[in-house]
Design a protein around this motif. Structure first.
Motif, PDB file in Angstrom:
ATOM      1  N   ALA A  33       0.818  -1.207  -0.124  1.00  0.00           N
ATOM      2  CA  ALA A  33       0.086   0.090   0.230  1.00  0.00           C
ATOM      3  C   ALA A  33       0.878   1.276   0.090  1.00  0.00           C
ATOM      4  O   ALA A  33       0.312   2.341  -0.253  1.00  0.00           O
ATOM      5  CB  ALA A  33      -0.886   0.262   1.156  1.00  0.00           C
ATOM      6  N   GLN A  34       2.243   1.113   0.330  1.00  0.00           N
ATOM      7  CA  GLN A  34       3.079   2.268   0.322  1.00  0.00           C
ATOM      8  C   GLN A  34       3.783   2.294  -0.988  1.00  0.00           C
ATOM      9  O   GLN A  34       4.026   3.554  -1.617  1.00  0.00           O
ATOM     10  CB  GLN A  34       4.060   2.291   1.446  1.00  0.00           C
ATOM     11  CG  GLN A  34       4.851   3.412   1.395  1.00  0.00           C
ATOM     12  CD  GLN A  34       6.122   3.320   2.445  1.00  0.00           C
ATOM     13  OE1 GLN A  34       6.627   1.968   2.770  1.00  0.00           O
ATOM     14  NE2 GLN A  34       6.629   4.438   2.651  1.00  0.00           N
ATOM     15  N   LEU A  35       4.124   0.984  -1.557  1.00  0.00           N
ATOM     16  CA  LEU A  35       5.193   1.226  -2.746  1.00  0.00           C
ATOM     17  C   LEU A  35       4.352   1.345  -4.107  1.00  0.00           C
ATOM     18  O   LEU A  35       4.697   2.164  -4.650  1.00  0.00           O
ATOM     19  CB  LEU A  35       5.594  -0.135  -2.793  1.00  0.00           C
ATOM     20  CG  LEU A  35       7.060  -0.338  -3.651  1.00  0.00           C
ATOM     21  CD1 LEU A  35       8.124   0.702  -3.162  1.00  0.00           C
ATOM     22  CD2 LEU A  35       7.529  -1.420  -3.762  1.00  0.00           C
ATOM     23  N   VAL A  36       2.974   0.855  -3.942  1.00  0.00           N
ATOM     24  CA  VAL A  36       2.289   1.056  -5.370  1.00  0.00           C
ATOM     25  C   VAL A  36       1.877   2.508  -5.564  1.00  0.00           C
ATOM     26  O   VAL A  36       2.235   3.106  -6.565  1.00  0.00           O
ATOM     27  CB  VAL A  36       1.014   0.310  -5.161  1.00  0.00           C
ATOM     28  CG1 VAL A  36       0.043   0.883  -6.436  1.00  0.00           C
ATOM     29  CG2 VAL A  36       1.152  -1.098  -5.444  1.00  0.00           C
ATOM     30  N   PRO A  37       1.253   3.541  -4.836  1.00  0.00           N
ATOM     31  CA  PRO A  37       1.205   4.835  -4.868  1.00  0.00           C
ATOM     32  C   PRO A  37       2.452   5.596  -5.285  1.00  0.00           C
ATOM     33  O   PRO A  37       2.438   6.455  -5.902  1.00  0.00           O
ATOM     34  CB  PRO A  37       0.990   5.406  -3.442  1.00  0.00           C
ATOM     35  CG  PRO A  37       0.139   4.374  -2.872  1.00  0.00           C
ATOM     36  CD  PRO A  37       0.914   3.125  -3.185  1.00  0.00           C
ATOM     37  N   GLU A  89      13.144 -11.458  -0.559  1.00  0.00           N
ATOM     38  CA  GLU A  89      13.210 -10.718   0.711  1.00  0.00           C
ATOM     39  C   GLU A  89      13.010  -9.140   0.280  1.00  0.00           C
ATOM     40  O   GLU A  89      13.895  -8.515  -0.184  1.00  0.00           O
ATOM     41  CB  GLU A  89      14.451 -10.769   1.368  1.00  0.00           C
ATOM     42  CG  GLU A  89      14.861 -10.117   2.565  1.00  0.00           C
ATOM     43  CD  GLU A  89      16.221 -10.275   3.498  1.00  0.00           C
ATOM     44  OE1 GLU A  89      16.593  -9.337   4.084  1.00  0.00           O
ATOM     45  OE2 GLU A  89      16.605 -11.285   3.125  1.00  0.00           O
ATOM     46  N   PRO A  90      11.872  -8.692   0.587  1.00  0.00           N
ATOM     47  CA  PRO A  90      11.629  -6.984   0.437  1.00  0.00           C
ATOM     48  C   PRO A  90      12.516  -6.416   1.034  1.00  0.00           C
ATOM     49  O   PRO A  90      13.313  -6.618   1.825  1.00  0.00           O
ATOM     50  CB  PRO A  90      10.297  -7.018   0.867  1.00  0.00           C
ATOM     51  CG  PRO A  90       9.624  -8.191   1.017  1.00  0.00           C
ATOM     52  CD  PRO A  90      10.789  -9.072   1.365  1.00  0.00           C
ATOM     53  N   ALA A  91      12.824  -5.158   0.223  1.00  0.00           N
ATOM     54  CA  ALA A  91      13.749  -4.067   0.479  1.00  0.00           C
ATOM     55  C   ALA A  91      15.209  -4.573   0.670  1.00  0.00           C
ATOM     56  O   ALA A  91      16.143  -3.995   1.554  1.00  0.00           O
ATOM     57  CB  ALA A  91      13.320  -3.392   1.875  1.00  0.00           C
ATOM     58  N   LEU A 108       9.302  12.791  -4.604  1.00  0.00           N
ATOM     59  CA  LEU A 108       8.651  11.640  -4.264  1.00  0.00           C
ATOM     60  C   LEU A 108       9.589  10.821  -3.577  1.00  0.00           C
ATOM     61  O   LEU A 108       9.231   9.975  -2.781  1.00  0.00           O
ATOM     62  CB  LEU A 108       8.271  11.158  -5.803  1.00  0.00           C
ATOM     63  CG  LEU A 108       7.212  11.445  -6.557  1.00  0.00           C
ATOM     64  CD1 LEU A 108       7.249  10.828  -7.867  1.00  0.00           C
ATOM     65  CD2 LEU A 108       5.839  11.212  -5.828  1.00  0.00           C
ATOM     66  N   ALA A 109      10.800  10.701  -3.879  1.00  0.00           N
ATOM     67  CA  ALA A 109      11.798   9.833  -3.260  1.00  0.00           C
ATOM     68  C   ALA A 109      12.218  10.432  -1.916  1.00  0.00           C
ATOM     69  O   ALA A 109      12.929   9.528  -1.269  1.00  0.00           O
ATOM     70  CB  ALA A 109      12.808   9.679  -4.292  1.00  0.00           C
ATOM     71  N   ASP A 150      13.162   4.167  -4.236  1.00  0.00           N
ATOM     72  CA  ASP A 150      11.657   4.087  -3.842  1.00  0.00           C
ATOM     73  C   ASP A 150      11.795   3.643  -2.496  1.00  0.00           C
ATOM     74  O   ASP A 150      12.504   3.790  -1.715  1.00  0.00           O
ATOM     75  CB  ASP A 150      11.095   2.874  -4.745  1.00  0.00           C
ATOM     76  CG  ASP A 150      11.400   1.432  -4.262  1.00  0.00           C
ATOM     77  OD1 ASP A 150      12.052   1.375  -3.421  1.00  0.00           O
ATOM     78  OD2 ASP A 150      10.969   0.629  -5.197  1.00  0.00           O
ATOM     79  N   PRO A 151      10.409   3.756  -1.749  1.00  0.00           N
ATOM     80  CA  PRO A 151      10.478   3.669  -0.387  1.00  0.00           C
ATOM     81  C   PRO A 151      11.001   2.301   0.227  1.00  0.00           C
ATOM     82  O   PRO A 151      11.296   2.381   1.317  1.00  0.00           O
ATOM     83  CB  PRO A 151       8.899   3.569  -0.133  1.00  0.00           C
ATOM     84  CG  PRO A 151       8.304   4.220  -1.362  1.00  0.00           C
ATOM     85  CD  PRO A 151       9.111   3.940  -2.516  1.00  0.00           C
ATOM     86  N   ASP A 152      11.381   1.332  -0.711  1.00  0.00           N
ATOM     87  CA  ASP A 152      11.917  -0.012  -0.174  1.00  0.00           C
ATOM     88  C   ASP A 152      13.498   0.094  -0.476  1.00  0.00           C
ATOM     89  O   ASP A 152      14.150  -1.009  -0.498  1.00  0.00           O
ATOM     90  CB  ASP A 152      11.221  -1.126  -0.872  1.00  0.00           C
ATOM     91  CG  ASP A 152       9.964  -1.662  -0.028  1.00  0.00           C
ATOM     92  OD1 ASP A 152       9.805  -0.983   0.974  1.00  0.00           O
ATOM     93  OD2 ASP A 152       9.442  -2.734  -0.527  1.00  0.00           O
TER      94      ASP A 152
END
Length: 133
Positions: free
Chosen positions: A14-18, A62-64, A88-89, A110-112
């Motif tokens: 829900a954070q990465l998609v936007p 493994e995310p991020a 954004l970043a 990106d956020p990850d």
């Protein structure tokens, strides 16, 4: 064989998609609350939760934790995109720079922490390679 997509396992879908919706200007197509796709000309950015992958292949992602792959997106004018994407970043990894192979690029995370390269071909050779004017 045809390249179809890059899948990004996310800590928080829900954070990465936007982030990618804002970056690309393309709304995501959601399959469910754990999987969405941003369909671009030429390829798709798929974003999924770790839980979705673990259901079929436990502990295979493994995310991020990516320190190997960079997403590259061709844009009309990388310098014109600079301020918008920096917001954004939360900052850039690399300011717009003309690289030896003829692309002007900027890098952001990106956020990850996945690195994204936005680039514009600027030399005649690079423009020809990508069919740019």
């Amino acid at each position: 064989m045809k390249f179809a997509s890059v899948r990004l396992p996310a800590r928080d879908v829900a954070q990465l998609v936007p982030f990618y919706e804002s970056l690309t200007g393309i709304p995501a197509a959601w399959a469910n609350d754990q999987f969405a796709e941003i369909v671009l000309p030429g390829a798709t950015i798929a974003i999924s939760s770790r839980g979705l992958t673990d259901a079929f292949a436990a502990s295979s992602i493994e995310p991020a934790a990516n320190r190997t792959v960079m997403l590259e997106l061709l844009v009309d004018d990388v310098d014109a995109e600079r301020d918008r994407v920096a917001e954004l970043a939360g900052g850039l990894v690399m300011e717009p720079t003309t690289l030896p192979w003829g692309n002007r690029s900027l890098l952001l995370a990106d956020p990850d922490g996945n690195v994204v390269n936005l680039f514009t071909p600027v030399t005649p050779e690079a423009r020809a390679k990508f069919g740019a004017r």
